[in-house]
Write an enzyme that holds these catalytic residues in place. Structure first.
Site, PDB file in Angstrom:
ATOM      1  N   GLY A  84      16.566  63.258 -80.568  1.00 47.02           N
ATOM      2  CA  GLY A  84      17.425  64.522 -80.268  1.00 47.02           C
ATOM      3  C   GLY A  84      18.338  65.170 -81.788  1.00 47.02           C
ATOM      4  CE  LYS A  85      20.887  68.508 -86.920  1.00 51.62           C
ATOM      5  NZ  LYS A  85      20.976  69.704 -87.823  1.00 51.62           N
ATOM      6  CE1 TYR A 144      30.731  65.699 -86.477  1.00 51.15           C
ATOM      7  CE2 TYR A 144      30.871  63.205 -84.674  1.00 51.15           C
ATOM      8  CZ  TYR A 144      31.672  64.720 -85.139  1.00 51.15           C
ATOM      9  OH  TYR A 144      32.630  64.884 -84.599  1.00 51.15           O
ATOM     10  N   GLY A 145      24.152  63.810 -86.022  1.00 48.58           N
ATOM     11  CA  GLY A 145      22.745  63.118 -86.987  1.00 48.58           C
ATOM     12  C   GLY A 145      21.596  63.077 -86.012  1.00 48.58           C
ATOM     13  CB  VAL A 161      19.509  60.504 -80.769  1.00 48.71           C
ATOM     14  CG1 VAL A 161      20.071  59.325 -80.239  1.00 48.71           C
ATOM     15  CG2 VAL A 161      20.985  60.903 -81.448  1.00 48.71           C
ATOM     16  CG  ASP A 200      34.069  67.267 -76.547  1.00 45.01           C
ATOM     17  OD1 ASP A 200      34.308  67.541 -75.195  1.00 45.01           O
ATOM     18  OD2 ASP A 200      32.364  66.294 -76.934  1.00 45.01           O
TER      19      ASP A 200
END
EC number: 2.7.11.25
Length: 536
Positions: free
Chosen positions: A58-59, A62-63, A65, A176
């Site tokens: 997945g996304k 920041y980038g 995976v 977070d």
């Protein structure tokens, strides 16, 4: 330098002025102070990563995976692992997150990092352990056929509070905490925290808007000085979500409307019909006054007692669709949302219908320890918006409640509605999901900037509220325009890149037209010659 080390001048040198003491320069602390250096994190060699069996998961924020297989040395067997890559723009954030995770790697409820890996295809990445059951958000909202009990709630919340207390004891705050950052494994029994991109030290002055709106403490949105108690607020919201197995706020509520009402109108999730021992604690965690919230160590103590009372959290979850144990799900790509960077619930992220939980209710004091019948947590009907408990609350901000509702309605009316007719969609409609997430990020950056953030309104002054609403609307419109401009520029550059191909196509069409004319002219000549021959 100790004073004892500075010898006093002797009587023979009393006529001379003593040399001044050395001045120690004040060291400037940053949020990276105390973190390990990159050289402390091992570099993973190419032969230790099985690239042939790596595939896209997945996304992230920041980038991308990937799931892969990793081994520590050539003599070891491969085991599942995840690699988190980052774009060059966010490389510093990824490296900093790797440093944080390396420092916290010894806690059993924090994702372990194996090292740094440079991929020839994706660039620099961080290799970490793979959690095969997805996130807590996946379990709560997507896998509703998998049942859990209050025993599992106590176990998960104990593991979460234990991890939070670990870095709170080192004066560090996550900022977070959310369901999407709580990963599960071992048949959903083990929970570990991930995503430390917003992690920071308490030595820093923290007034910026960091975090996810659903679990963001009100003092964070108000840009006030906040501390570790902001994580405790998030724990309270998470506890409510797991107990209710529901979304804490209305799904059609805009992000500015949500943040404003949480920060100024004391908006909180709906009441649950559950044991007061549970409800009183999560309400204490999300109290607007941070001083009233418990500490992380008190959370650990509370969930330890709750876990001792309900000790069956180690029992594998059951699947109601098969009447058997819950199976480990296959890997899948995380869904993008407008509020966060990964999968799970988010306001306006999709159209899933919230599902009521099927948890066993803790028995009232005086009853036997084990339950002999199944009960459910019941969510009360929708409360008036926003909810202000008691007459004191009603008399305190009657105008702000009405103004907040108007602000929500106005923000809601500005949201783009899905197209239901047969007309073609507008440009970039297919990129709406990613645009919403980017617009939210731009909006939060604007609101955290001292020059552009709205000034806190006086809830008793109607004009002050109106100015605040206009400022929020302007920031939202600016974020929308900024993202649209970026999309237009991207499309422009794509067209420019395709222009040589366009010229080539035009040239081919011109040649085709020329050849068609030549063929037609040749046929006319042949026909004329034929008729001339016949007449002769």
């Amino acid at each position: 330098m100790d004073n004892s080390s500075q010898s006093k001048p002797s009587s023979s040198s009393s006529s001379h002025s003593p040399s001044p003491a050395a001045i120690t320069p004040t060291q400037r602390t940053t949020r990276d102070s105390g973190l390990c250096s990159t050289i402390d994190i091992p570099e993973i060699q190419a032969q230790c990563i099985d690239n042939l069996n790596s595939h896209y998961l997945g996304k992230g924020t920041y980038g991308l995976v990937e799931k892969t297989r990793y081994r520590k040395t050539r003599q070891d067997d491969f085991r599942p692992a995840a690699i988190k890559y980052s774009s060059q723009l966010h490389m510093a954030t990824l490296i900093r997150e790797a440093k944080v995770m390396w420092d916290l790697r010894n806690h059993p409820n924090i994702i372990k990092i194996y090292g740094l890996y440079k991929s020839p295809r994706n660039g620099q990445g961080v290799v970490m352990e793979y959690m095969d059951c997805g996130s807590m958000a996946d379990l709560l909202y997507d896998r509703t056929h998998i049942n859990y009990t209050i025993d599992h709630v106590a176990s998960w919340m104990f593991q979460l509070s234990s991890a939070v207390d670990f870095f709170h004891s080192n004066s560090q705050v996550h900022r977070d905490l959310k369901l999407q950052n709580m990963l599960l494994s071992d048949r959903y029994r083990t929970m570990k925290l991930c995503d430390f991109g917003t992690f920071t030290s308490m030595h820093q002055s923290m007034t910026s808007n960091r975090g996810t709106p659903i679990t963001m403490a009100p003092e964070v949105f108000r840009c006030e000085q906040y501390n570790m108690k902001s994580d405790i607020y998030s724990i309270g919201i998470i506890m409510w979500q797991i107990i209710a197995r529901n979304h804490p706020y209305r799904r059609d509520l805009s992000v500015p409307g949500l943040l404003y009402n949480v920060a100024t109108a004391n908006l909180r999730p709906q009441e649950l019909e559950c044991n007061p021992i549970l409800s009183e604690f999560y309400k204490k965690c999300w109290n607007d006054n941070a001083d009233i919230r418990p500490t992380s160590s008190e959370c650990v103590e509370y969930f330890t007692l709750l876990k001792d009372e309900y000790p069956n959290g180690s029992v594998p979850l059951s699947d109601s669709s098969t009447n058997g144990p819950a199976e480990t799900p296959p890997p899948h790509a995380h869904r993008p949302t407008m509020l966060g960077t990964s999968s799970g619930s988010g306001i306006g992220s999709n159209n899933r219908t919230p599902t009521a939980s099927k948890l066993l209710n803790p028995q009232q004091p005086g009853q036997g320890h084990r339950r002999n019948r199944s009960e459910t947590f019941v969510v009360q009907p929708d409360l008036p918006y926003p909810t202000v408990p008691g007459e004191a609350g009603a008399s305190r901000i009657p105008k702000s409640q009405s103004e907040a509702k108007n602000f929500r309605d106005r923000a809601k009316s500005e949201q783009r509605q899905p197209h239901r007719d047969a007309r073609p969609p507008p440009p970039f409609e297919h990129r709406r999901d990613s645009n919403d997430e980017e617009k939210h990020a731009v909006f939060m950056n604007i609101c955290s900037n001292e020059e552009t953030r709205p000034i806190d309104p006086d809830t008793r002054d109607e004009k002050s509220l109106e100015i605040f609403h206009q400022h929020c609307d302007n920031n939202k419109q600016y974020a929308d325009a900024w993202v649209i401009k970026k999309e237009v520029m991207r499309a422009k550059h794509e067209l420019i890149a395709q222009w040589p191909q366009h010229d080539h196509t035009v040239e081919l069409l011109e040649r085709k037209y020329y050849l068609e004319q030549e063929i037609a002219r040749y046929r006319d000549i042949q026909d004329d010659n034929y008729f001339s021959t016949e007449r002769m």
